[in-house]
Motif scaffolding. Structure first.
Motif, PDB file in Angstrom:
ATOM      1  N   GLY A   1       0.814  -1.202   0.000  1.00 28.05           N
ATOM      2  CA  GLY A   1       0.000   0.000   0.000  1.00 28.05           C
ATOM      3  C   GLY A   1       0.844   1.246   0.000  1.00 28.05           C
ATOM      4  O   GLY A   1       2.060   1.206  -0.209  1.00 28.05           O
ATOM      5  N   LEU A   2       0.171   2.363   0.244  1.00 27.05           N
ATOM      6  CA  LEU A   2       0.810   3.678   0.288  1.00 27.05           C
ATOM      7  C   LEU A   2       0.855   4.148   1.738  1.00 27.05           C
ATOM      8  O   LEU A   2      -0.186   4.215   2.402  1.00 27.05           O
ATOM      9  CB  LEU A   2       0.014   4.670  -0.564  1.00 27.05           C
ATOM     10  N   VAL A   3       2.063   4.447   2.210  1.00 29.73           N
ATOM     11  CA  VAL A   3       2.235   4.930   3.566  1.00 29.73           C
ATOM     12  C   VAL A   3       3.195   6.105   3.563  1.00 29.73           C
ATOM     13  O   VAL A   3       3.896   6.351   2.578  1.00 29.73           O
ATOM     14  CB  VAL A   3       2.786   3.832   4.511  1.00 29.73           C
ATOM     15  N   GLN A   4       3.235   6.802   4.688  1.00 30.85           N
ATOM     16  CA  GLN A   4       4.187   7.897   4.843  1.00 30.85           C
ATOM     17  C   GLN A   4       5.466   7.386   5.497  1.00 30.85           C
ATOM     18  O   GLN A   4       5.469   6.354   6.181  1.00 30.85           O
ATOM     19  CB  GLN A   4       3.576   9.001   5.683  1.00 30.85           C
ATOM     20  N   ALA A   5       6.522   8.111   5.286  1.00 36.86           N
ATOM     21  CA  ALA A   5       7.801   7.750   5.894  1.00 36.86           C
ATOM     22  C   ALA A   5       7.641   7.641   7.409  1.00 36.86           C
ATOM     23  O   ALA A   5       6.960   8.463   8.031  1.00 36.86           O
ATOM     24  CB  ALA A   5       8.851   8.786   5.545  1.00 36.86           C
ATOM     25  N   GLY A   6       8.255   6.590   7.958  1.00 34.56           N
ATOM     26  CA  GLY A   6       8.168   6.350   9.394  1.00 34.56           C
ATOM     27  C   GLY A   6       7.085   5.381   9.807  1.00 34.56           C
ATOM     28  O   GLY A   6       7.094   4.881  10.938  1.00 34.56           O
ATOM     29  N   GLU A   7       6.161   5.118   8.910  1.00 33.35           N
ATOM     30  CA  GLU A   7       5.067   4.197   9.219  1.00 33.35           C
ATOM     31  C   GLU A   7       5.477   2.748   8.959  1.00 33.35           C
ATOM     32  O   GLU A   7       6.604   2.474   8.539  1.00 33.35           O
ATOM     33  CB  GLU A   7       3.822   4.573   8.429  1.00 33.35           C
TER      34      GLU A   7
ATOM     35  N   GLN B   1       7.536  -7.944   8.208  1.00 34.67           N
ATOM     36  CA  GLN B   1       7.137  -6.776   8.984  1.00 34.67           C
ATOM     37  C   GLN B   1       8.116  -5.654   8.687  1.00 34.67           C
ATOM     38  O   GLN B   1       9.327  -5.815   8.884  1.00 34.67           O
ATOM     39  CB  GLN B   1       7.151  -7.108  10.487  1.00 34.67           C
ATOM     40  N   MET B   2       7.582  -4.545   8.201  1.00 39.35           N
ATOM     41  CA  MET B   2       8.423  -3.425   7.799  1.00 39.35           C
ATOM     42  C   MET B   2       8.097  -2.220   8.658  1.00 39.35           C
ATOM     43  O   MET B   2       6.977  -1.697   8.615  1.00 39.35           O
ATOM     44  CB  MET B   2       8.195  -3.099   6.314  1.00 39.35           C
ATOM     45  N   ASN B   3       9.056  -1.798   9.448  1.00 38.91           N
ATOM     46  CA  ASN B   3       8.890  -0.644  10.326  1.00 38.91           C
ATOM     47  C   ASN B   3       9.793   0.507   9.874  1.00 38.91           C
ATOM     48  O   ASN B   3      10.748   0.295   9.127  1.00 38.91           O
ATOM     49  CB  ASN B   3       9.226  -1.023  11.771  1.00 38.91           C
TER      50      ASN B   3
ATOM     51  N   ASP C   1      12.417   2.611   0.309  1.00 37.57           N
ATOM     52  CA  ASP C   1      11.845   1.272   0.404  1.00 37.57           C
ATOM     53  C   ASP C   1      10.761   1.048  -0.650  1.00 37.57           C
ATOM     54  O   ASP C   1      10.234  -0.067  -0.788  1.00 37.57           O
ATOM     55  CB  ASP C   1      11.246   1.027   1.789  1.00 37.57           C
ATOM     56  N   THR C   2      10.430   2.073  -1.384  1.00 29.81           N
ATOM     57  CA  THR C   2       9.392   1.972  -2.410  1.00 29.81           C
ATOM     58  C   THR C   2       9.773   0.965  -3.485  1.00 29.81           C
ATOM     59  O   THR C   2      10.925   0.929  -3.927  1.00 29.81           O
ATOM     60  CB  THR C   2       9.149   3.343  -3.049  1.00 29.81           C
ATOM     61  N   GLY C   3       8.813   0.168  -3.893  1.00 28.31           N
ATOM     62  CA  GLY C   3       9.038  -0.798  -4.953  1.00 28.31           C
ATOM     63  C   GLY C   3       7.985  -1.880  -4.944  1.00 28.31           C
ATOM     64  O   GLY C   3       7.066  -1.861  -4.103  1.00 28.31           O
ATOM     65  N   VAL C   4       8.137  -2.811  -5.856  1.00 29.66           N
ATOM     66  CA  VAL C   4       7.275  -3.988  -5.869  1.00 29.66           C
ATOM     67  C   VAL C   4       7.991  -5.084  -5.083  1.00 29.66           C
ATOM     68  O   VAL C   4       9.149  -5.392  -5.357  1.00 29.66           O
ATOM     69  CB  VAL C   4       6.980  -4.456  -7.303  1.00 29.66           C
TER      70      VAL C   4
ATOM     71  N   VAL D   1       4.574  -1.404  -2.789  1.00 23.99           N
ATOM     72  CA  VAL D   1       4.755  -0.622  -1.567  1.00 23.99           C
ATOM     73  C   VAL D   1       5.275   0.750  -1.977  1.00 23.99           C
ATOM     74  O   VAL D   1       6.287   0.852  -2.683  1.00 23.99           O
ATOM     75  CB  VAL D   1       5.755  -1.294  -0.600  1.00 23.99           C
ATOM     76  N   THR D   2       4.565   1.784  -1.570  1.00 26.98           N
ATOM     77  CA  THR D   2       4.976   3.151  -1.875  1.00 26.98           C
ATOM     78  C   THR D   2       5.078   3.927  -0.576  1.00 26.98           C
ATOM     79  O   THR D   2       4.126   3.966   0.204  1.00 26.98           O
ATOM     80  CB  THR D   2       3.976   3.838  -2.812  1.00 26.98           C
ATOM     81  N   VAL D   3       6.248   4.513  -0.359  1.00 28.22           N
ATOM     82  CA  VAL D   3       6.484   5.286   0.858  1.00 28.22           C
ATOM     83  C   VAL D   3       6.701   6.741   0.454  1.00 28.22           C
ATOM     84  O   VAL D   3       7.656   7.051  -0.272  1.00 28.22           O
ATOM     85  CB  VAL D   3       7.696   4.757   1.629  1.00 28.22           C
TER      86      VAL D   3
END
Length: 115
Positions: free
Chosen positions: A10-16, A81-83, A89-92, A111-113
């Protein structure tokens, strides 16, 4: 027939955080390891994390301390688990299972950050 299906991108903000899951169906014998790879736009597919049948893990330097790979043998799943996610970190993200004869791949999850 063996199938690997990834989910959780999904799409998240940096740090999530995000948790990816890979469900493996079909009969696979002689699994050596399961792993997650990442392919950023315009770049090659690189190893992110792997876990052997004995539970030994290995991580790319860029994700050490932030990502954790785990597997549940009874359910035939492997999770990532990605913290503290970063824009880089963006990519497929692709799940893979390796045996002594074959390599099986999933279709990938994006995954899009954002910064």
């Amino acid at each position: 027939q063996v199938q690997l299906v990834e989910s959780g991108g999904g799409l998240v903000q940096a740090g999530e955080s995000l948790r990816l899951s890979c469900a493996v169906s079909g009969s696979i014998f002689g699994i050596i390891f399961m792993a997650w790879y990442r392919q950023a736009p315009g770049k090659q597919r690189d190893l992110v994390a792997s876990i052997t049948s004995g539970g030994r893990t290995n991580y790319a330097d860029s994700v050490k301390g932030r990502f954790t790979i785990s597997r549940e043998n009874a359910k035939n799943t492997v999770d990532l688990q990605m913290n503290s996610l970063k824009p880089e970190d963006t990519g497929v993200y692709y799940c893979t299972v390796r045996t002594n004869r074959n390599a099986y791949w999933g279709q990938g999850t994006q995954v899009t950050v954002s910064s």
